[in-house]
Design a protein around this motif. Structure first.
Motif, short mmCIF file in Angstrom:
data_model
loop_
_atom_site.label_atom_id
_atom_site.label_comp_id
_atom_site.label_asym_id
_atom_site.label_seq_id
_atom_site.Cartn_x
_atom_site.Cartn_y
_atom_site.Cartn_z
N ILE A 137 -8.16 -8.42 -8.32
CA ILE A 137 -7.06 -7.92 -7.48
C ILE A 137 -7.03 -6.39 -7.50
O ILE A 137 -6.88 -5.74 -6.46
CB ILE A 137 -5.70 -8.51 -7.95
CG1 ILE A 137 -5.66 -10.01 -7.63
CG2 ILE A 137 -4.53 -7.80 -7.30
CD1 ILE A 137 -4.45 -10.75 -8.16
N GLN A 142 1.77 -11.26 -3.02
CA GLN A 142 1.06 -10.80 -4.22
C GLN A 142 1.11 -11.86 -5.33
O GLN A 142 0.15 -12.05 -6.06
CB GLN A 142 1.56 -9.45 -4.70
CG GLN A 142 3.03 -9.38 -5.09
CD GLN A 142 3.37 -8.00 -5.61
OE1 GLN A 142 2.55 -7.08 -5.55
NE2 GLN A 142 4.58 -7.83 -6.11
N ARG A 188 -1.30 -14.65 -4.13
CA ARG A 188 -2.70 -14.25 -4.31
C ARG A 188 -3.12 -14.42 -5.78
O ARG A 188 -4.18 -14.95 -6.08
CB ARG A 188 -2.85 -12.78 -3.88
CG ARG A 188 -4.25 -12.39 -3.46
CD ARG A 188 -4.29 -10.95 -3.00
NE ARG A 188 -3.47 -10.69 -1.83
CZ ARG A 188 -2.57 -9.71 -1.72
NH1 ARG A 188 -2.35 -8.88 -2.71
NH2 ARG A 188 -1.88 -9.54 -0.62
#
Lengths: 124, 394
Positions: B243, B334, B337
């Motif tokens: 990430i 976020q 993910r």
């Protein structure tokens, strides 16, 4: 108000889940909870009578190393359970003290030390 | 949240004491110190219970019930008896976690990490003799640090939902003496720590020593519960790494990531010890691994069977639906993910493991998939709840 109702709902759900775990998934025994700190607590529910007997025979005869007959070694349940249940008494391939099942014939060079209900202890 | 809460402090102390017990038994410290360590653990639990009983009463009430069940159930299942509590018994009688160096009773997989068996042994030390029931309580007590830690993040009704998720997914593993439930919960909380630190609140946490201590304690515990914990923690690090690379922010975080990698140290030392003594459990990774994998990898039926065992159970499906609904209501990309990458990586690892198993393929799936699947289910449900928690706050 909605928050309070949701809280009560989930409180009841949690209680029901715990009741389910207690009643159907745990194997809970009142005999155990009566005295969970006793040295022998729960053993009759944990292992078979043969395994329990192996420990009492070995303990009575003050054996520190033992071996199992070929037949008992092939019984995976008995082999593994007798090893862990009897610890710190250890299994040793060269030990002269051999446990046989009560129905097994012992070899000619062995003499019986003790005969129990399920097992016999021999010295070979 | 602007300061460290009472619950976070209690969780850190309890987690630290479990690890400290492991350390004492690694260094063969006298039994007295191990007993004192456990008594401090009990005292901390009492402080948690009675400092303000009405704060978080649900966990306190329900956990007493879990203790009651645990003290009334025998240890009769294979893993619990032949691995975890047998290791505990050996540590109790031999006074050290290194007693396995003789590789006695190989079937008990002597190279498995011994954090919880060491804790069980300390309960035996307290009694003064080995007993088939009481030491098993340590498996339930080890759930306390993560369950207490999460409370400030999921207050009121959401915490009750969290407990309901625990009872639904972890179920009898709360008291049966198996380590899989602990692995699932410690992974969920470790993933959560990783997420809030690196993704959500980095600027708040980065200067807090308290956070690093908590994270290292939980991460180390995860790796010392079961071998899978090492893979799971690696997955979390790789997830953050990916990430941050994608966002071009790796430089800013690299030192913090490196610091938290210290959590691997105890398990690396343990594995090094096992390797040096030749007690590595070599059934799984051996020369046949590649052969097993290649012979199964092209058969689509195998993928179907793995999927059937891993995903077609009510716990996984309900958790997946819950997560989907949660992200449909609150599109926190976020968070999505993060959990998506971590879970997909774990699923890939699981497929690899099952396809390369040296055991009978069906037997391996049948005997382990339901337990392994708990980690997936719990993570999905927990992150779904955390996402909803934020949605409600807004």
């Amino acid at each position: 108000m909605t928050v309070k109702k949701t809280k009560i709902l989930f409180f009841i759900i949690c209680l029901l889940q715990l009741f389910y775990l207690f009643n159907f998934r745990s194997g809970f025994r009142y005999e155990i909870i009566k005295d969970p700190f006793n040295e022998n607590s729960g053993i009759t529910y944990a292992v078979s009578n043969e395994v329990i007997e192996s420990k009492s025979i070995l303990k009575r005869n003050k054996i520190v190393h033992f071996n199992l007959s070929k037949g008992l070694k092939e019984d995976t349940y008995f082999y593994q359970r007798s090893i862990e249940f009897n610890y710190p008494t250890r299994i040793n391939q060269s030990s002269k003290f051999i446990l046989f099942s009560i129905n097994e014939d012992i070899t000619s060079n062995c003499k019986i030390i003790e005969t129990g209900r399920y097992l016999k202890l021999t010295q070979c | 949240m602007t300061s460290i809460s009472f619950h976070e402090k209690i969780a850190l102390i309890l987690s630290f004491l479990i690890l400290n017990n492991y350390l004492f038994l690694s260094l063969s410290f006298p039994q007295l110190l191990i007993k004192i360590n456990f008594l401090i653990f009990l005292l901390t639990v009492l402080i948690f219970y009675f400092k303000n009983f009405l704060e978080n009463p649900f966990l306190k009430i329900f956990f007493l019930f879990i203790i009651f069940i645990s003290l009334g159930t025998p240890v009769f299942e294979w893993d619990a008896r032949s691995i975890w509590l047998f290791h505990a018994k050996r540590i109790f009688f031999d006074g050290s976690i290194f007693s396995v160096s003789d590789n006695y009773a190989k079937f008990s997989q002597n190279d498995l990490p011994n954090l919880i068996p060491a804790f069980s042994a300390s309960l035996g030390f307290l009694l003064g003799y080995w007993n088939e029931v009481f030491p098993k309580l340590s498996f339930s007590l080890a759930f306390l640090p993560p369950l207490i830690f999460i409370y400030p993040f999921l207050k009121n009704t959401n915490y009750l939902i969290f407990l309901s998720i625990i009872f639904f997914i972890i179920g009898k593993y709360l008291f049966s003496g198996w380590a899989d439930g602990l692995l699932a919960v410690y992974f969920g909380i470790s993933a959560f720590l990783m997420y809030i630190f690196f993704i959500e609140r980095f600027d708040f946490y980065r200067r807090k020593t308290f956070f690093y201590l908590t994270a290292i304690c939980f991460f180390s515990s995860l790796t010392l519960i079961k071998n899978e914990g090492v893979v799971l923690l690696l997955i979390l690090f790789v997830t953050v790494f990916l990430i941050k690379i994608y966002k071009g922010e790796l430089k800013k975080y690299i030192l913090n990531i490196a610091l938290l990698l210290l959590a691997f140290l105890p398990i690396v030392m343990w594995k090094f010890f096992c390797f040096s003594k030749g007690i590595a459990y070599s059934h799984f990774i051996n020369t046949n691994t590649l052969f097993n994998l290649l012979s199964r990898i092209t058969d689509l039926k195998n993928y179907g069977q793995i999927s059937y065992f891993l995903f077609l159970n009510e716990k996984f499906l309900i958790s997946l639906v819950f997560l989907s609904v949660s992200f449909w209501l609150n599109r926190n990309m976020q968070l999505f993910r993060f959990i998506f990458i971590a879970i997909i990586m774990y699923i890939i690892v699981l497929f690899f493991v099952y396809l390369s198993t040296p055991y009978d393929f069906y037997w391996q799936l049948n005997s382990t998939a339901a337990r392994v699947s708990k980690t997936l289910s719990f993570s999905l449900a927990f992150f779904g709840l955390y996402n909803l928690n934020n949605y409600r706050i807004r």
